[in-house]
Design a protein around this motif. Structure first.
Motif, PDB file in Angstrom:
ATOM      1  N   SER A  73       0.815  -1.216   0.000  1.00  0.00           N
ATOM      2  CA  SER A  73       0.000   0.000   0.000  1.00  0.00           C
ATOM      3  C   SER A  73       0.848   1.266   0.000  1.00  0.00           C
ATOM      4  O   SER A  73       0.324   2.360  -0.200  1.00  0.00           O
TER       5      SER A  73
ATOM      6  N   PHE B  20      -4.058   4.445  -7.544  1.00  0.00           N
ATOM      7  CA  PHE B  20      -5.274   3.691  -7.834  1.00  0.00           C
ATOM      8  C   PHE B  20      -5.123   2.895  -9.131  1.00  0.00           C
ATOM      9  O   PHE B  20      -5.620   1.765  -9.230  1.00  0.00           O
TER      10      PHE B  20
ATOM     11  N   PHE C  10      -3.223  -0.247  -8.421  1.00  0.00           N
ATOM     12  CA  PHE C  10      -4.083  -1.107  -7.612  1.00  0.00           C
ATOM     13  C   PHE C  10      -5.163  -1.742  -8.474  1.00  0.00           C
ATOM     14  O   PHE C  10      -5.433  -2.950  -8.386  1.00  0.00           O
TER      15      PHE C  10
ATOM     16  N   ILE D 159     -13.378  -2.731  -6.283  1.00  0.00           N
ATOM     17  CA  ILE D 159     -11.972  -2.327  -6.322  1.00  0.00           C
ATOM     18  C   ILE D 159     -11.816  -0.951  -5.696  1.00  0.00           C
ATOM     19  O   ILE D 159     -10.920  -0.709  -4.877  1.00  0.00           O
ATOM     20  N   LYS D 160     -12.708  -0.030  -6.070  1.00  0.00           N
ATOM     21  CA  LYS D 160     -12.663   1.331  -5.519  1.00  0.00           C
ATOM     22  C   LYS D 160     -12.915   1.307  -4.009  1.00  0.00           C
ATOM     23  O   LYS D 160     -12.234   2.009  -3.240  1.00  0.00           O
TER      24      LYS D 160
ATOM     25  N   TYR E 217      -9.812  -0.004  -2.275  1.00  0.00           N
ATOM     26  CA  TYR E 217      -8.746   1.002  -2.328  1.00  0.00           C
ATOM     27  C   TYR E 217      -8.979   2.091  -1.277  1.00  0.00           C
ATOM     28  O   TYR E 217      -8.053   2.490  -0.565  1.00  0.00           O
ATOM     29  N   ASP E 218     -10.223   2.538  -1.159  1.00  0.00           N
ATOM     30  CA  ASP E 218     -10.559   3.553  -0.150  1.00  0.00           C
ATOM     31  C   ASP E 218     -10.322   3.009   1.266  1.00  0.00           C
ATOM     32  O   ASP E 218      -9.900   3.749   2.160  1.00  0.00           O
TER      33      ASP E 218
ATOM     34  N   LYS F 180      -6.446   2.927   2.041  1.00  0.00           N
ATOM     35  CA  LYS F 180      -5.744   4.211   2.018  1.00  0.00           C
ATOM     36  C   LYS F 180      -5.358   4.634   3.433  1.00  0.00           C
ATOM     37  O   LYS F 180      -6.190   4.630   4.333  1.00  0.00           O
TER      38      LYS F 180
END
Length: 387
Positions: free
Chosen positions: A172, A177, A180, A214-215, A218-219, A222
């Protein structure tokens, strides 16, 4: 079905709270107990008897303090509750044992069933205090710090031992993005791990079914320090034993005079309920004979249960031959030779579906209790020549 079970648990929890004159918010503390039950197998009555809620989770060293707490006599006695003798007998025998076995704590005493042994046999065990002394002797110098950090950080470990990491992974750290997104489009089934996590804490699997997921993932990651890896497909022999987790082989190695020696091995097995095989998270551990690669003990849980047949698959554990055994040992020796500055390492090894050997991680303070617990047999004589 599960909801009804939770209701029964809550009813029992509430009844016990009356018994112990518990005046706090019953719903909040019921949830707290449920979490600790899954993490540490704290039984309901022990939660009240030992006033576990008094430990502050806001403390920076919460898990360190909790570790000390669960090794206290009162907690351990009520957890194991062997019932063979009176509590006074155990208490006196424990005190006597501590005199002749420096570093012995209550968890050692009950985990290894010291109350069944002669003093000579008790002294063959490496105690909790002995483990700390051994780790300091092997890997405790300031010059070794940077090498210990390679193992303690999963991202650093994967980079340093890249030839033994037979899977795709990303960190990470500074992860865009786009990178990722592309990684998850190639690897739909992934596992997320804290970079410096221990005991299986914070690990979860994710099967990606849409770009929206996926989004969302990713959030979620973070600002967190994690690695994301493709899920390993383990070999059929170990998958058949327990398919809910990747069942890893723990191999212990020692470096002395530019030679690598294998000092022990065991198989860690998931209990059929979770995605990890960690002994500290409900998993099982069974001793492997180093010469043959055959399991020679029942699997044991942290609660002292001897398991001869896996509770989920009904597979017999003793006598199982670990495949690719010579390759496993050779890979461990080669890997340890890359970092000879560290004298004692416990390696977590996986045999993949295609027969290749891969490493999950390695630790310098890898628990000696796993080597001693399944057979209740001390290993002080194994390590004495190297200290």
């Amino acid at each position: 079905m599960k909801l009804n079970k939770v209701k029964l648990f809550f009813q029992e929890f509430r009844d016990l709270s009356y018994k112990y004159n518990f005046q706090k918010n019953i719903y909040v503390y019921f949830l707290h107990w449920m979490i600790l039950r899954n993490m540490y197998w704290i039984d309901m009555e022990g939660y009240f008897k030992n006033e576990v809620w008094r430990i502050s989770e806001n403390h920076d060293s919460y898990f360190e303090h909790f570790h000390k707490y669960i090794h206290r006599w009162k907690y351990v006695y009520h957890r194991f509750n062997p019932g063979k003798h009176s509590q006074i007998y155990y208490r006196l025998d424990y005190i006597l044992s501590k005199i002749f076995c420096p570093g012995l704590d209550a968890m050692d005493y009950f985990r290894y069933e010291f109350y069944n042994y002669s003093l000579d046999k008790k002294r063959t065990f490496i105690t909790e205090g002995g483990v700390a002394a051994m780790d300091k002797k092997f890997n405790g110098s300031k010059n070794q710090k940077k090498y210990r950090e390679i193992l303690s950080n999963k991202s650093s470990f994967n980079r340093f031992f890249s030839e033994y990491i037979n899977r795709s992974w990303i960190s990470s750290d500074n992860l865009s993005f786009q990178d990722f997104f592309e990684f998850l489009m190639r690897n739909k089934h992934v596992i997320v791990k804290p970079i410096d996590g221990v005991g299986g804490e914070g690990i979860f699997k994710k099967i990606i079914q849409s770009e929206k997921e996926i989004k969302e993932l990713y959030d979620y990651i973070k600002g967190k320090k994690v690695i994301i890896e493709e899920v390993i497909s383990q070999c059929a022999e170990l998958k058949d034993l327990n398919p809910s987790s990747v069942n890893t082989i723990r191999v212990y190695s020692v470096e002395k005079e530019n030679r690598i020696f294998i000092t022990g091995a065991l198989l860690r097995i998931g209990n059929g309920k979770g995605i990890t095989d960690n002994y500290s998270s409900g998993g099982l551990a069974a001793t492997i004979d180093v010469e043959t690669g055959i399991i020679i003990s029942p699997a044991v849980s942290q609660n002292n249960d001897n398991v001869y047949v896996h509770p989920y698959t009904n597979k017999v554990i003793i006598g199982l031959q670990i495949p690719k055994w010579s390759e496993v040992l050779e890979c461990v020796k080669q890997a340890h030779s890359k970092i000879p500055q560290l004298c004692y390492i416990g390696w977590d090894v996986v045999i993949c579906e295609d027969g290749t050997v891969t490493f999950l991680e390695a630790n310098t303070c890898s628990g000696v209790e796993l080597q001693q617990h399944p057979l209740r047999k001390g290993v002080k004589h194994v390590y004495a020549p190297y200290l």
